[in-house]
Design an enzyme around this catalytic site. Structure first.
Site, PDB file in Angstrom:
ATOM      1  CG  ASP A 142      -1.969   1.067   1.152  1.00 55.45           C
ATOM      2  OD1 ASP A 142      -3.021   0.806   0.557  1.00 55.45           O
ATOM      3  OD2 ASP A 142      -1.742   2.177   1.677  1.00 55.45           O
ATOM      4  CG  ASN A 150      -4.915  11.085  -5.651  1.00 57.05           C
ATOM      5  OD1 ASN A 150      -4.339  11.130  -6.727  1.00 57.05           O
ATOM      6  ND2 ASN A 150      -5.437   9.969  -5.168  1.00 57.05           N
ATOM      7  CD  GLU A 185      -4.283   4.340  -1.405  1.00 57.07           C
ATOM      8  OE1 GLU A 185      -4.408   4.764  -0.240  1.00 57.07           O
ATOM      9  OE2 GLU A 185      -5.177   4.435  -2.270  1.00 57.07           O
TER      10      GLU A 185
END
Length: 263
Positions: A142, A150, A185
């Site tokens: 992860d 973002n 992710e």
């Protein structure tokens, strides 16, 4: 032009009828032109009758030829064309079905395998390696603080980061490893035939490779890290239990400070 088998058979049939017609015509000519040379005078009436039979047979053969060439053959040709169109349509639909199936198993953003493919592959690997009594390794990765990427740079840059990580994972893994994007992710790698020590070293190489990447976007040069949880199948647990165990270790790596491997 290549002929269909039914067309070839029809032409053979027509040739046989045509040859029979030629023989009938030849016999009729012999009887009709000079019957006296073939029969005695008292048999001329019988010869005339035989000539009429041959003539009638010739008419029937000619009718069969005409009917075959102008009625039966067009029907066969139409059927062959329709069969060809149906075959082409079937092939197109089959190719489209394979494309849709591939799309259903592929992550559109990164081109990696998706969660559905991963779930099926993990179950199959466990079944197969249960049979041959070999280990199966699993790592769940992860990206750390990906939400900040973002939020700070936009989703386009975030997507480019995900694609870069996907390329890195493909470059670092073996051809028979299963590499998938599980969503967001989060990524996963199924690494068969690896002991825990080997799997830890493998995961460390991947973690360092991700941390060493520089994702370029315009004038920006981004760095990302990843946390990794990994486990080796204990030969008793199901695929779901195996995945949950590796996932718990991933969150343990997150709690311990991120950018680390937890086994």
């Amino acid at each position: 032009m290549r002929f269909h088998k039914s067309e070839s058979a029809f032409f053979v049939f027509i040739c046989v009828i045509f040859a029979a017609g030629l023989l009938v015509l030849h016999a009729y000519n012999l009887l009709h032109t000079n019957p006296a040379a073939l029969f005695r005078a008292d048999e001329l009436e019988q010869a005339a009758y035989l000539a009429r039979l041959l003539f009638g047979s010739g008419v029937l053969v000619a009718t069969a030829l005409f009917f075959g060439l102008f009625f039966i053959y067009p029907l066969i040709r139409t059927q062959v064309r329709e069969e060809g169109k149906l075959r082409a349509m079937t092939e197109t639909l089959s190719a489209r079905s394979e494309t849709l199936e591939q799309a259903a198993l592929t992550d559109a953003l990164t081109g990696m395998q998706n969660r559905r493919y991963f779930d099926d592959a993990l179950k199959e690997y466990i079944e197969e390696f249960r049979r041959i009594d070999k280990p199966v390794g699993l790592m769940i990765l992860d990206l750390d603080h990906f939400k900040e990427v973002n939020d700070s740079y936009g989703h386009d840059v975030g997507d480019e980061v995900l694609r870069a990580v996907a390329r890195c994972l493909r470059d670092m893994t073996r051809y028979h490893d299963v590499v998938a994007r599980l969503g967001g992710e989060e990524f996963a790698v199924v690494a068969p035939n690896m002991s825990e020590d080997m799997l830890v070293k493998f995961a460390e190489r991947i973690r360092r490779a991700v941390a060493g990447m520089a994702v370029l976007s315009g004038n920006m040069r981004l760095k990302v890290t990843t946390s990794v949880g990994l486990a080796v199948w204990d030969k008793r647990e199901s695929a779901e239990e195996f995945y949950r165990r590796a996932d718990r270790l991933l969150y343990q790596a997150k709690r311990m400070g991120r950018n680390r491997v937890c086994a």
